[in-house]
Design a protein around this motif. Structure first.
Motif, mmCIF file in Angstrom:
data_model
loop_
_atom_site.group_PDB
_atom_site.id
_atom_site.type_symbol
_atom_site.label_atom_id
_atom_site.label_comp_id
_atom_site.label_asym_id
_atom_site.label_seq_id
_atom_site.Cartn_x
_atom_site.Cartn_y
_atom_site.Cartn_z
ATOM 1 N N ASN A 235 0.988 -1.866 -0.217
ATOM 2 C CA ASN A 235 0.546 -0.347 0.007
ATOM 3 C C ASN A 235 0.604 1.254 0.456
ATOM 4 O O ASN A 235 0.482 2.285 -0.652
ATOM 5 C CB ASN A 235 -1.060 0.019 1.370
ATOM 6 N N LEU B 90 2.175 1.954 -3.557
ATOM 7 C CA LEU B 90 1.777 2.371 -3.969
ATOM 8 C C LEU B 90 0.383 3.715 -4.060
ATOM 9 O O LEU B 90 -0.374 4.709 -4.214
ATOM 10 C CB LEU B 90 0.427 1.398 -4.314
ATOM 11 N N GLY B 91 1.164 4.052 -3.163
ATOM 12 C CA GLY B 91 1.018 5.247 -2.268
ATOM 13 C C GLY B 91 -0.061 5.136 -2.345
ATOM 14 O O GLY B 91 -1.154 6.664 -1.508
ATOM 15 N N LEU B 92 -1.159 4.418 -1.322
ATOM 16 C CA LEU B 92 -2.347 4.310 -0.670
ATOM 17 C C LEU B 92 -2.329 4.560 0.754
ATOM 18 O O LEU B 92 -3.325 5.226 1.943
ATOM 19 C CB LEU B 92 -2.512 3.234 -0.451
ATOM 20 N N ARG C 138 2.216 8.313 -6.238
ATOM 21 C CA ARG C 138 1.484 8.614 -6.836
ATOM 22 C C ARG C 138 1.945 9.283 -8.684
ATOM 23 O O ARG C 138 0.382 8.736 -9.299
ATOM 24 C CB ARG C 138 1.084 9.658 -5.929
ATOM 25 N N VAL D 16 1.295 5.621 -10.301
ATOM 26 C CA VAL D 16 0.143 5.318 -10.371
ATOM 27 C C VAL D 16 -0.379 6.492 -11.499
ATOM 28 O O VAL D 16 -0.503 5.722 -12.862
ATOM 29 C CB VAL D 16 -0.187 5.219 -9.108
ATOM 30 N N ARG D 17 -0.161 7.717 -11.667
ATOM 31 C CA ARG D 17 -0.469 8.160 -12.462
ATOM 32 C C ARG D 17 -0.219 8.282 -13.518
ATOM 33 O O ARG D 17 -0.854 8.483 -14.935
ATOM 34 C CB ARG D 17 -0.510 9.857 -12.844
ATOM 35 N N GLY E 147 0.503 5.255 -15.286
ATOM 36 C CA GLY E 147 0.360 4.075 -15.643
ATOM 37 C C GLY E 147 1.329 2.923 -15.882
ATOM 38 O O GLY E 147 0.990 1.969 -16.245
ATOM 39 N N ALA F 143 -2.552 -3.196 -9.874
ATOM 40 C CA ALA F 143 -1.902 -3.519 -8.817
ATOM 41 C C ALA F 143 -3.118 -4.535 -8.555
ATOM 42 O O ALA F 143 -4.704 -3.759 -9.067
ATOM 43 C CB ALA F 143 -1.843 -2.575 -7.944
ATOM 44 N N LEU G 294 -4.994 -5.258 -4.516
ATOM 45 C CA LEU G 294 -4.565 -4.827 -3.786
ATOM 46 C C LEU G 294 -5.988 -5.673 -2.816
ATOM 47 O O LEU G 294 -6.777 -6.470 -3.260
ATOM 48 C CB LEU G 294 -5.955 -3.323 -3.493
ATOM 49 N N SER H 265 -7.787 4.222 -19.298
ATOM 50 C CA SER H 265 -6.809 5.178 -18.368
ATOM 51 C C SER H 265 -6.030 4.771 -18.648
ATOM 52 O O SER H 265 -4.901 6.063 -17.982
ATOM 53 C CB SER H 265 -7.885 4.656 -17.247
ATOM 54 N N PHE H 266 -4.791 3.838 -19.451
ATOM 55 C CA PHE H 266 -3.393 3.624 -19.401
ATOM 56 C C PHE H 266 -3.077 3.452 -20.395
ATOM 57 O O PHE H 266 -3.313 3.985 -21.844
ATOM 58 C CB PHE H 266 -3.423 2.138 -19.354
ATOM 59 N N ARG I 61 -10.634 2.528 -4.561
ATOM 60 C CA ARG I 61 -9.751 1.718 -4.083
ATOM 61 C C ARG I 61 -8.787 1.122 -5.664
ATOM 62 O O ARG I 61 -8.411 1.085 -6.103
ATOM 63 C CB ARG I 61 -9.506 0.683 -3.261
ATOM 64 N N ARG J 182 -8.724 3.649 -7.742
ATOM 65 C CA ARG J 182 -7.141 4.761 -7.336
ATOM 66 C C ARG J 182 -5.849 4.295 -7.617
ATOM 67 O O ARG J 182 -4.558 5.014 -7.684
ATOM 68 C CB ARG J 182 -6.977 4.747 -5.629
ATOM 69 N N VAL J 183 -5.580 2.523 -8.430
ATOM 70 C CA VAL J 183 -4.077 2.158 -8.496
ATOM 71 C C VAL J 183 -4.408 2.426 -9.888
ATOM 72 O O VAL J 183 -3.859 1.653 -11.279
ATOM 73 C CB VAL J 183 -4.096 1.309 -7.966
ATOM 74 N N THR J 184 -5.287 3.059 -10.737
ATOM 75 C CA THR J 184 -5.162 3.220 -12.056
ATOM 76 C C THR J 184 -4.630 5.149 -12.295
ATOM 77 O O THR J 184 -4.834 5.489 -11.792
ATOM 78 C CB THR J 184 -6.716 2.648 -12.861
ATOM 79 N N PRO J 185 -4.690 4.665 -13.575
ATOM 80 C CA PRO J 185 -4.095 6.843 -14.184
ATOM 81 C C PRO J 185 -5.191 7.417 -13.644
ATOM 82 O O PRO J 185 -4.851 7.974 -13.870
ATOM 83 C CB PRO J 185 -3.817 6.561 -15.456
ATOM 84 N N VAL J 186 -6.606 7.226 -14.051
ATOM 85 C CA VAL J 186 -7.399 7.509 -13.513
ATOM 86 C C VAL J 186 -7.549 9.005 -12.136
ATOM 87 O O VAL J 186 -7.294 8.581 -11.344
ATOM 88 C CB VAL J 186 -8.772 7.349 -13.337
ATOM 89 N N TYR K 238 -10.454 6.568 -1.438
ATOM 90 C CA TYR K 238 -10.012 5.247 -1.724
ATOM 91 C C TYR K 238 -9.238 4.447 -0.268
ATOM 92 O O TYR K 238 -8.842 3.370 -0.124
ATOM 93 C CB TYR K 238 -8.574 5.133 -2.384
#
Lengths: 302, 247
Positions: A50, A53-55, A71, A74-75, A77, A81, A83, A104-105, B84, B87-91, B243
């Motif tokens: 976590n 992944l910056g969670l 972060r 993740v942004r 791409g 993950a 989770l 989104s990627f 959650r 949150r682990v996609t680029p969106v 998330y």
């Protein structure tokens, strides 16, 4: 950035209130490796995932994924993950969810191949709410792969699967490495780490207690187990060659890579009532390594 | 158009409950209430007034239900782990949040339009084209207070609590806010409470437009509620990101 390792963790510390979940953990994973984070429940594996992944916000330490902050990675791409608390939306079809994530990627795993790789053949038109536990898990894997990210983090990916499903999954994971993906997965199954990973990082008490190729870790942990009755105030840290310590009632159990050295040090420090030395089986040793209850990892202070 | 936006819209549209409670039910209420109450009126002008008032109330009722029903999904999506996962996609998280707000705002429109059409063609409410437009526009804008409220509840509460809260809120806002019956029919203390509710002022806004003016007080109260709920929602989101694991 091209030469940056897939994952670089330095001095990561994560606290939940007064509990230290991850304690000054450092780990570098070069690109292309398949790494198992092996540890018991509560060892800190998920917390590491976590944090990567910056969670969550670490109390200390730095994290770099392919040269980027969590972060940002993740942004961009760069990472996909699975989770432990991830899930799928209601009122949607599997194909729609996968399509959304693929789009989104910046890059996308070709759909036909994704279906085969994740083992979700025939599920694309299925409502998410109608999936079985194992099917959900495979759809979640498909989401992790959807953008063909260079780095994959899988947190206990086989937890909802039966034996057969797990074996099929291992084949998939090995295939990912063959395609050049860096795969980091958390597991508490020794067999899983053994079957899939080319490197095993054993985590206990929020620290790395063993790290090496599967063969090295096996060699390192298959030392000896020393147990004796220890007074409550007996110091058990800082003893040479010891790789794991646990206390159960009055009995202290130490796993050592070198029984000779360890016993010498122990004797110099006091008596060893009810001494027992035995050759640890691999299973024994790893279990002892990863058991978190009462464990003090190497060099930890009490 | 953001793929997530289309995705979310499709999910809500699939929810038959949502369509029933926010479009069909208010439309049916409009017909029945107008039939029952309007039928007791002697004069055509009186009937016209009652029909218009009931239509406005039901537009408000439907839009409030839609605003709350669409936004409560945040709580469900958190509980399922979907937020959650996203949150682990680029969106970007801001997009996830914005899409839910926009979906909430947009989904009040079907309620407003369908009830307005029923009001015009079944109940026979007669308004100028400009007034019709102004009425829908005013109620659409005013629905932002309830979108903000729904987002706040969806962010602050967990799945079950949020589901219950939305149901109760819907009933309280409608019953005490004078959407099911005129506020004047409520006993004194409850009437006092009604004047503090955003739903009362929401209907007032609509009635103001129908009678040819703008209820400034209603505009101000609704703007204040929107700002208040919105600010609280942002505060909650800061403390507990989208998330965050439910529970």
């Amino acid at each position: 950035m091209e030469s940056a390792p897939a994952l670089e963790i330095r001095g990561l510390t994560v606290r939940y209130g007064s509990t230290v979940a991850v304690d000054d953990l450092s780990l570098t994973i070069p690109r292309g490796q398949t790494v198992a984070l092996l540890g018991a429940n509560g060892a800190g594996k998920s917390t590491v995932v976590n944090a990567v992944l910056g969670l969550l916000n670490p109390a200390a330490g730095s994290l770099q994924l392919l040269g980027r902050d969590p972060r940002d990675a993740v942004r961009a791409g760069s990472v996909g993950a699975m989770l432990q608390h991830g899930g799928l939306p209601t009122e949607a079809r599997v194909g729609e969810v996968i399509d959304l994530v693929r789009r989104s990627f910046p890059t996308a795993w070709p759909l036909d191949d994704l279906v085969v790789t994740a083992g979700i053949d025939g599920l694309l038109g299925r409502p998410v709410d109608a999936l079985s536990g194992g099917q959900r898990q495979r759809v979640l894997l498909a989401l992790a792969l959807a953008g063909a990210p260079p780095l994959l983090l899988l947190d206990e990916p086989t937890s909802a699967m039966d034996v057969e499903g797990r074996r099929a999954f291992w084949t998939t994971m090995r295939g990912l490495a063959d395609r050049g993906h860096t795969v980091v997965f958390a597991t508490h199954h020794l067999d899983e780490a053994d079957a899939v990973a080319d490197r095993v990082v054993v985590v206990a008490g929020g620290r790395v207690v063993a790290d090496g190729t599967t063969a090295e870790v096996k060699a390192g942990v298959s030392g000896r187990t020393i147990s004796f009755t220890a007074a409550p105030d007996r110091r058990l840290d800082g003893i040479p060659a010891v790789t794991a310590v646990s206390r159960e009632g009055a009995t202290a159990t130490l796993v050592t890579a070198d029984a000779d050295t360890t016993l010498r040090a122990l004797l110099a420090d006091g008596g060893l009532p009810d001494l027992e030395v035995r050759g640890a089986t691999l299973e024994d040793a790893v279990l002892s390594l990863i058991s978190t209850r009462g464990t003090t990892p190497m060099g930890a202070t009490r | 158009m953001s793929p997530l936006f289309a995705f979310q819209l499709r999910r809500v549209a699939r929810n038959r409950q949502f369509v029933f409670f926010t479009v069909l039910l208010p439309a049916l209420f409009t017909v029945f209430l107008t039939e029952i109450i309007g039928g007791q009126m002697a004069g055509a002008a009186e009937r016209q007034d009652v029909a218009a008032s009931i239509m406005v109330s039901m537009m408000a009722y439907g839009a409030i239900g839609a605003a709350l029903g669409a936004t409560i999904r945040i709580s469900f999506d958190r509980a399922s782990g979907w937020l959650r996962q996203l949150r682990v996609t680029p969106v970007p998280q801001t997009e996830v949040f914005a899409v839910d707000v926009v979906v909430g705002v947009l989904l009040t429109l079907p309620s407003l339009l369908v009830v307005a059409l029923v009001g015009r063609f079944v109940s026979g409410v007669q308004l100028d084209p400009g007034t019709w437009l102004a009425l829908v526009a005013a109620l659409w804008a005013g629905s932002s207070a309830f979108v903000a409220l729904g987002i706040l509840v969806g962010l602050a509460l967990d799945e079950k609590a949020a589901g219950g809260a939305i149901g109760i809120l819907g009933v309280v806002l409608a019953a005490l806010g004078g959407l099911w019956w005129p506020v004047e029919m409520l006993p004194g203390a409850m009437r006092g409470l009604a004047y503090t509710l955003p739903s009362y002022w929401y209907a007032e806004l609509g009635r103001g437009v129908v009678s040819g003016g703008w209820a400034i007080a209603a505009v101000l109260v609704l703007a204040a509620y929107t700002a208040g709920f919105g600010a609280l929602a942002v505060l909650v989101a800061r403390r507990r990101p989208l998330y965050a694991v439910a529970g």
